[in-house]
Design a protein around this motif. Structure first.
Motif, mmCIF file in Angstrom:
data_model
loop_
_atom_site.group_PDB
_atom_site.id
_atom_site.type_symbol
_atom_site.label_atom_id
_atom_site.label_comp_id
_atom_site.label_asym_id
_atom_site.label_seq_id
_atom_site.Cartn_x
_atom_site.Cartn_y
_atom_site.Cartn_z
ATOM 1 N N VAL A 185 40.636 -3.133 82.626
ATOM 2 C CA VAL A 185 41.924 -2.486 82.376
ATOM 3 C C VAL A 185 42.668 -2.265 83.688
ATOM 4 N N GLU A 186 41.961 -1.824 84.734
ATOM 5 C CA GLU A 186 42.621 -1.601 86.018
ATOM 6 C C GLU A 186 43.191 -2.899 86.575
ATOM 7 N N GLU A 187 42.457 -3.986 86.411
ATOM 8 C CA GLU A 187 42.961 -5.280 86.859
ATOM 9 C C GLU A 187 44.202 -5.681 86.068
ATOM 10 N N ALA A 188 44.199 -5.381 84.770
ATOM 11 C CA ALA A 188 45.360 -5.705 83.935
ATOM 12 C C ALA A 188 46.571 -4.876 84.349
ATOM 13 N N PHE A 189 46.361 -3.594 84.660
ATOM 14 C CA PHE A 189 47.458 -2.758 85.146
ATOM 15 C C PHE A 189 48.032 -3.335 86.434
ATOM 16 N N ALA A 190 47.165 -3.699 87.371
ATOM 17 C CA ALA A 190 47.619 -4.224 88.660
ATOM 18 C C ALA A 190 48.421 -5.510 88.466
ATOM 19 N N ALA A 191 47.963 -6.371 87.571
ATOM 20 C CA ALA A 191 48.666 -7.627 87.319
ATOM 21 C C ALA A 191 50.037 -7.365 86.700
ATOM 22 N N LEU A 235 41.110 2.953 74.146
ATOM 23 C CA LEU A 235 40.747 3.429 75.488
ATOM 24 C C LEU A 235 41.955 4.032 76.192
ATOM 25 N N LEU A 236 43.096 3.326 76.139
ATOM 26 C CA LEU A 236 44.282 3.792 76.839
ATOM 27 C C LEU A 236 44.910 5.010 76.154
ATOM 28 N N ASP A 237 44.774 5.105 74.851
ATOM 29 C CA ASP A 237 45.261 6.300 74.160
ATOM 30 C C ASP A 237 44.497 7.538 74.624
ATOM 31 N N ARG A 238 43.197 7.374 74.852
ATOM 32 C CA ARG A 238 42.404 8.505 75.359
ATOM 33 C C ARG A 238 42.846 8.869 76.774
ATOM 34 N N ARG A 239 43.129 7.854 77.577
ATOM 35 C CA ARG A 239 43.593 8.127 78.941
ATOM 36 C C ARG A 239 44.990 8.764 78.933
ATOM 37 N N ALA A 240 45.806 8.378 77.954
ATOM 38 C CA ALA A 240 47.125 8.995 77.836
ATOM 39 C C ALA A 240 46.998 10.470 77.478
ATOM 40 N N GLU A 241 46.052 10.798 76.618
ATOM 41 C CA GLU A 241 45.808 12.200 76.269
ATOM 42 C C GLU A 241 45.333 12.994 77.476
ATOM 43 N N ALA A 242 44.609 12.322 78.364
ATOM 44 C CA ALA A 242 44.107 12.986 79.574
ATOM 45 C C ALA A 242 45.168 13.079 80.666
ATOM 46 N N GLY A 243 46.285 12.362 80.492
ATOM 47 C CA GLY A 243 47.384 12.450 81.446
ATOM 48 C C GLY A 243 47.341 11.465 82.592
ATOM 49 N N THR A 244 46.401 10.529 82.601
ATOM 50 C CA THR A 244 46.343 9.555 83.687
ATOM 51 C C THR A 244 47.148 8.300 83.383
ATOM 52 N N VAL A 245 47.552 8.176 82.126
ATOM 53 C CA VAL A 245 48.315 7.014 81.675
ATOM 54 C C VAL A 245 49.466 7.521 80.814
ATOM 55 N N VAL A 246 50.610 6.833 80.866
ATOM 56 C CA VAL A 246 51.722 7.157 79.973
ATOM 57 C C VAL A 246 51.891 6.022 78.970
ATOM 58 N N ALA A 247 52.362 6.371 77.785
ATOM 59 C CA ALA A 247 52.570 5.389 76.720
ATOM 60 C C ALA A 247 54.013 5.515 76.240
ATOM 61 N N PRO A 248 54.975 4.903 76.951
ATOM 62 C CA PRO A 248 56.388 5.099 76.621
ATOM 63 C C PRO A 248 56.864 4.364 75.378
ATOM 64 N N PHE A 249 56.072 3.398 74.908
ATOM 65 C CA PHE A 249 56.495 2.528 73.808
ATOM 66 C C PHE A 249 55.235 2.074 73.088
ATOM 67 N N PRO A 250 55.308 1.806 71.784
ATOM 68 C CA PRO A 250 54.093 1.390 71.071
ATOM 69 C C PRO A 250 53.397 0.195 71.727
ATOM 70 N N HIS A 251 52.090 0.367 72.002
ATOM 71 C CA HIS A 251 51.241 -0.675 72.596
ATOM 72 C C HIS A 251 51.635 -0.989 74.046
ATOM 73 N N VAL A 252 52.381 -0.084 74.683
ATOM 74 C CA VAL A 252 52.836 -0.294 76.063
ATOM 75 C C VAL A 252 52.387 0.900 76.900
ATOM 76 N N TYR A 253 51.789 0.601 78.064
ATOM 77 C CA TYR A 253 51.194 1.649 78.896
ATOM 78 C C TYR A 253 51.522 1.418 80.366
ATOM 79 N N ALA A 254 51.442 2.507 81.131
ATOM 80 C CA ALA A 254 51.594 2.428 82.590
ATOM 81 C C ALA A 254 50.747 3.513 83.221
ATOM 82 N N ARG A 255 50.225 3.238 84.400
ATOM 83 C CA ARG A 255 49.515 4.284 85.131
ATOM 84 C C ARG A 255 50.497 5.383 85.502
#
Length: 338
Positions: A13-19, A37-57
């Motif tokens: 996932v980290e490699e995918a974010f970097a790419a 996995l990313l939804d859990r990280r979004a709940e923890a506040g390390t990732v944002v989910a601004p759009f369905p199926h779209v994430y950013a650190r």
């Protein structure tokens, strides 16, 4: 699930974010496993989910201006939905036009399903014009309405001050004329909002340096104040031959000149969105410039973008500094016939 397997998924996932960040877009996810996995990280506040199926650190997301955030979401949404043609402010952002306070979590697309497409809080669908079905350009890596249609749509559908930011940037960055912009609107003369669009064009001025300055000027106009001269060169009293640029200047009808200065925060945001870092030296130079301007025989009115949007406050501020009122309709701009 073993700890080693879990670590390998995290590394993937980290490699995918970097790419994705290298490509200037958010990470778009189709795998249910990765989404969980990313939804859990979004709940923890390390990732944002601004759009369905779209994430950013989160750290990366917060480093971007709203305009850059919106463009990254548009690119990710385009990757998820290759058939979408972006329009309105989403297309304007792709074309590099100034959009005031874009909503990164909302994308605007053409409705290719005859009004039967699904609207949601994240997707705004807009009606096709009769000849739109095959008209789009690939710009900033996404399918978008052509520049002329994009400008006309924005000027028709968003407020005059926000539309002024689009119009000013079209003149400044594309070298277009007000007559060009009027022609774009008149191509669909019966479309709703055409009169507003043409009136906005009448106030457009490519000398405006950024979207914040354009919006503030639009609010001044709507409040009934005289339009200032823009980006005026003023000689540095302590260093003859050196000059400063002042955002807004009123000289006619006032006892002494009035210098209007939009607070630097908005300018720095525009510059950082283009990848330019603001140094301590730049901030120091701005403070020195401000102190030199006080030597001029002028009133210096500073205000922030947030203060300009607070209309009662802004109106009182302009009145307090003696900014003259506009004679209406004598000083209305030349209107383009609808």
């Amino acid at each position: 699930m073993s700890r080693g397997y879990w670590r390998s998924v995290q590394d993937e996932v980290e490699e995918a974010f970097a790419a994705a960040e290298t490509r200037g877009m958010c990470l778009c996810v189709k795998s249910d496993r990765t989404k969980r996995l990313l939804d859990r990280r979004a709940e923890a506040g390390t990732v944002v989910a601004p759009f369905p199926h779209v994430y950013a650190r989160d750290s990366y997301w917060r480093s971007l201006s709203p305009g850059a955030q919106a463009l990254q979401v548009v690119r990710a949404a385009a990757a998820l939905h290759p058939a979408w043609v972006f329009c309105g402010t989403s297309a304007a952002i792709a074309h590099g036009l100034q959009v005031s306070e874009p909503e990164p979590s909302v994308v605007h697309i053409l409705d290719t399903k005859g009004g039967k497409g699904h609207q949601s809080k994240h997707v705004a669908r807009h009606r096709l014009h009769a000849d739109d079905s095959e008209k789009f350009e690939v710009v900033a890596g996404v399918k978008a309405t052509p520049l002329d249609r994009t400008i006309a749509d924005c000027l028709r559908t968003i407020s005059m001050p926000e539309g002024l930011a689009v119009a000013d940037s079209a003149l400044r960055d594309y070298g277009l004329s007000r007559e060009d912009l009027a022609g774009f609107v008149q191509a669909q003369p019966r479309a709703r909002g055409s009169r507003q669009a043409l009136q906005t064009i009448g106030w457009a001025d490519g000398r405006s340096e950024n979207g914040g300055e354009s919006v503030a000027r639009g609010i001044m106009i709507e409040l009934g104040f005289c339009v200032p001269e823009l980006q005026v060169l003023v000689e540095d009293p302590s260093h003859p031959g050196c000059e400063f640029r002042v955002d807004y200047v009123w000289e006619a009808g006032v006892a002494r000149p009035i210098f209007g200065e939009l607070d630097g925060a908005a300018k720095y945001a525009d510059r950082s969105s283009a990848g330019e870092k603001i140094s301590g030296k730049a901030l120091l130079a701005e403070r020195r410039r401000e102190s030199r301007l006080t030597l001029c025989n002028a009133s210096i009115m500073r205000f922030s973008f947030e203060e300009a949007k607070n209309r009662p406050f802004f109106k009182a501020l302009l009145e307090r500094y003696g900014v003259p009122r506009r004679a209406v309709p004598a000083e209305m701009p030349r209107d383009f016939a609808v």
